[in-house]
Scaffold this motif. Structure first.
Motif, PDB file in Angstrom:
ATOM      1  N   VAL A  68       0.834  -1.192   0.000  1.00  0.00           N
ATOM      2  CA  VAL A  68       0.000   0.000   0.000  1.00  0.00           C
ATOM      3  C   VAL A  68       0.871   1.245   0.000  1.00  0.00           C
ATOM      4  O   VAL A  68       2.072   1.186   0.272  1.00  0.00           O
ATOM      5  N   LEU A  69       0.236   2.389  -0.296  1.00  0.00           N
ATOM      6  CA  LEU A  69       0.904   3.693  -0.256  1.00  0.00           C
ATOM      7  C   LEU A  69       0.210   4.543   0.799  1.00  0.00           C
ATOM      8  O   LEU A  69      -0.977   4.865   0.666  1.00  0.00           O
ATOM      9  N   VAL A  70       0.919   4.900   1.861  1.00  0.00           N
ATOM     10  CA  VAL A  70       0.350   5.713   2.940  1.00  0.00           C
ATOM     11  C   VAL A  70       0.252   7.153   2.444  1.00  0.00           C
ATOM     12  O   VAL A  70       1.254   7.760   2.078  1.00  0.00           O
ATOM     13  N   VAL A  71      -0.983   7.711   2.431  1.00  0.00           N
ATOM     14  CA  VAL A  71      -1.201   9.032   1.827  1.00  0.00           C
ATOM     15  C   VAL A  71      -1.528  10.118   2.849  1.00  0.00           C
ATOM     16  O   VAL A  71      -1.361  11.305   2.553  1.00  0.00           O
ATOM     17  N   GLN A  77      -1.182   6.737  13.514  1.00  0.00           N
ATOM     18  CA  GLN A  77      -1.821   5.942  12.460  1.00  0.00           C
ATOM     19  C   GLN A  77      -1.605   6.595  11.100  1.00  0.00           C
ATOM     20  O   GLN A  77      -1.491   7.812  10.985  1.00  0.00           O
ATOM     21  N   GLY A  78      -1.553   5.750  10.070  1.00  0.00           N
ATOM     22  CA  GLY A  78      -1.506   6.222   8.694  1.00  0.00           C
ATOM     23  C   GLY A  78      -2.664   5.625   7.922  1.00  0.00           C
ATOM     24  O   GLY A  78      -3.202   4.577   8.302  1.00  0.00           O
ATOM     25  N   VAL A  79      -3.063   6.283   6.843  1.00  0.00           N
ATOM     26  CA  VAL A  79      -4.197   5.834   6.048  1.00  0.00           C
ATOM     27  C   VAL A  79      -3.749   5.616   4.612  1.00  0.00           C
ATOM     28  O   VAL A  79      -3.072   6.466   4.023  1.00  0.00           O
ATOM     29  N   ALA A  80      -4.145   4.484   4.071  1.00  0.00           N
ATOM     30  CA  ALA A  80      -3.889   4.157   2.665  1.00  0.00           C
ATOM     31  C   ALA A  80      -5.203   3.708   2.032  1.00  0.00           C
ATOM     32  O   ALA A  80      -6.187   3.448   2.730  1.00  0.00           O
ATOM     33  N   TYR A  81      -5.226   3.638   0.705  1.00  0.00           N
ATOM     34  CA  TYR A  81      -6.433   3.240  -0.004  1.00  0.00           C
ATOM     35  C   TYR A  81      -6.088   2.213  -1.075  1.00  0.00           C
ATOM     36  O   TYR A  81      -5.044   2.316  -1.731  1.00  0.00           O
ATOM     37  N   LEU A  82      -6.979   1.247  -1.239  1.00  0.00           N
ATOM     38  CA  LEU A  82      -6.871   0.339  -2.367  1.00  0.00           C
ATOM     39  C   LEU A  82      -7.411   1.025  -3.612  1.00  0.00           C
ATOM     40  O   LEU A  82      -8.003   2.112  -3.543  1.00  0.00           O
ATOM     41  N   ASP A  83      -7.229   0.391  -4.783  1.00  0.00           N
ATOM     42  CA  ASP A  83      -7.690   0.996  -6.031  1.00  0.00           C
ATOM     43  C   ASP A  83      -9.202   1.188  -6.050  1.00  0.00           C
ATOM     44  O   ASP A  83      -9.707   2.093  -6.725  1.00  0.00           O
ATOM     45  N   ASP A  84      -9.941   0.328  -5.334  1.00  0.00           N
ATOM     46  CA  ASP A  84     -11.395   0.443  -5.321  1.00  0.00           C
ATOM     47  C   ASP A  84     -11.904   1.403  -4.257  1.00  0.00           C
ATOM     48  O   ASP A  84     -13.116   1.541  -4.060  1.00  0.00           O
ATOM     49  N   GLY A  85     -11.012   2.089  -3.559  1.00  0.00           N
ATOM     50  CA  GLY A  85     -11.415   3.071  -2.558  1.00  0.00           C
ATOM     51  C   GLY A  85     -11.486   2.553  -1.142  1.00  0.00           C
ATOM     52  O   GLY A  85     -11.818   3.311  -0.223  1.00  0.00           O
ATOM     53  N   THR A  86     -11.206   1.264  -0.915  1.00  0.00           N
ATOM     54  CA  THR A  86     -11.250   0.708   0.439  1.00  0.00           C
ATOM     55  C   THR A  86     -10.162   1.340   1.300  1.00  0.00           C
ATOM     56  O   THR A  86      -9.001   1.415   0.900  1.00  0.00           O
TER      57      THR A  86
END
Length: 376
Positions: free
Chosen positions: A301-304, A312-321
């Motif tokens: 994943v890429l932490v954005v 905490q960090g947040v990342a997203y899958l290609d489908d927006g999860t």
């Protein structure tokens, strides 16, 4: 400019009416032989003056009515206008033919008013017949295919079918609508309103780099949808000036066209359901067919951005999860291998909780070293 046009047209009508009907008025008043009053120029001038005075008070109402009529016509489909116009023309022609004998009746009111009423009535009935039987008229104008292998059964469109699938901004940016439509699981026509396109353009021109990327992705998805020959895509040029919110405009348009709102916006979904507007939620579809994420799986994943909790960090899958990464705050804008610890399913979508893979490996190695030390 519009007011001047209305005034000029009204004056011309007044001149015509003055020349045609004022001689009869002078006759009724016993002034037929008065050459000063009963002549073409005087009649035309009186008609022009009266109509000019009337136009001063009525011009703004005529202009407002014209704008409202233009707006209403822009919101009606071209098919509806076409068959309605054809039906009205046919009704007027029949009305003219029926009224021909009435002109010969020597009654001043009867031979003028009654034919007009008949033509208006038949014109209205013709337009109603033309608009209420659009499907039947289409079959008359379309060529029938040769049915060599037997009769083809006609499928009636039921209550569960809506022709127009109206896309909102979020589902276009999401991008999965392209793959769904390409597979053929989505029936009917994809409708993109102009106000949604303007919102996408506004997002694409944003100063925020993240928003700008999302907006450009949405425009790319629209171009891809339009280039697919197998996907029916239409634009809606109308707008609802009295409504400011795009979501409210979408619901209004869905009610007007008896369409379905396609979205992955949780709030829009709930508001549409409350107003009895059919909704197709892409998130609900994805959750229904998505394989369950098993704790212990690894993913890249890429932490954005930072999470709500500490470190905490947040990342997203290609489908927006959304993926919440423990201690992910230290790896901002970095590609990171994580191990899934748990997954939470909500009505708004799925959330995955994970921790960096190297941290888990370090814990495992410490546990194995402690175990060896105890054995010794």
């Amino acid at each position: 400019m519009q007011k001047r046009v209305v005034v000029i047209i009204t004056i011309l009508l007044g001149v015509s009416i003055g020349v045609s009907y004022l001689p009869n008025a002078w006759l009724a008043l016993g002034l037929k032989d008065n050459a000063l009053l009963n002549n073409v120029f005087t009649n035309a001038g009186i008609g022009a003056i009266i109509s000019f005075i009337i136009s001063m008070f009525t011009a703004k109402y005529v202009i407002a009515f014209g704008k409202k009529l233009e707006k209403d016509l822009s919101e009606i489909s071209s098919t509806y206008l076409l068959f309605g116009s054809i039906g009205a023309i046919i009704g007027l022609i029949i009305g003219v033919l029926v009224s021909i004998p009435l002109y010969n009746i020597p009654l001043p009111f009867f031979n003028l008013a009654i034919p007009v009423v008949i033509m208006l009535l038949l014109g209205y009935l013709g337009s109603k017949v033309g608009t209420t039987r659009i499907d039947e008229w289409k079959k008359l104008f379309t060529s029938k295919k040769k049915e060599k292998e037997g009769e083809v059964l006609e499928r009636k469109v039921g209550d569960n079918f809506r022709k127009y699938k109206i896309l909102d901004t979020s589902v276009i940016i999401d991008g999965r609508i392209y793959d769904i439509a390409k597979t053929g699981f989505l029936e009917g026509t994809l409708l993109i309103p102009n106000f949604v396109l303007y919102e996408l353009q506004y997002i694409a021109d944003s100063g925020d780099s993240l928003k700008r990327v999302r907006g450009r992705r949405g425009l790319d998805i629209l171009n891809a949808l339009q280039k697919e020959e197998a996907i029916s895509v239409e634009m809606y040029d109308g707008d609802f000036a009295e409504i400011t919110e795009v979501d409210s405009k979408l619901i209004k348009l869905a009610k007007l066209l008896d369409g379905v709102v396609v979205t992955n916006d949780y709030n829009l979904n709930k508001v549409s359901e409350f107003q009895n507007v059919p909704v197709l939620n892409i998130n609900a579809l994805a959750n229904a067919v998505k394989p369950v994420v098993i704790p212990g799986e690894t993913m890249q994943v890429l932490v954005v951005k930072q999470g709500t909790e500490r470190q905490q960090g947040v990342a997203y899958l290609d489908d927006g999860t959304m993926i919440v990464v423990e201690d992910g705050q230290h790896y901002m804008n970095q590609s990171l291998e994580v191990i899934v610890t748990s997954a939470l399913q909500t009505a708004a979508g799925r959330m995955i909780f994970a921790k960096p893979a190297h941290a888990q490996k370090g814990i495992t190695e410490n546990q194995s070293n402690n175990k060896k030390t105890n054995e010794k």
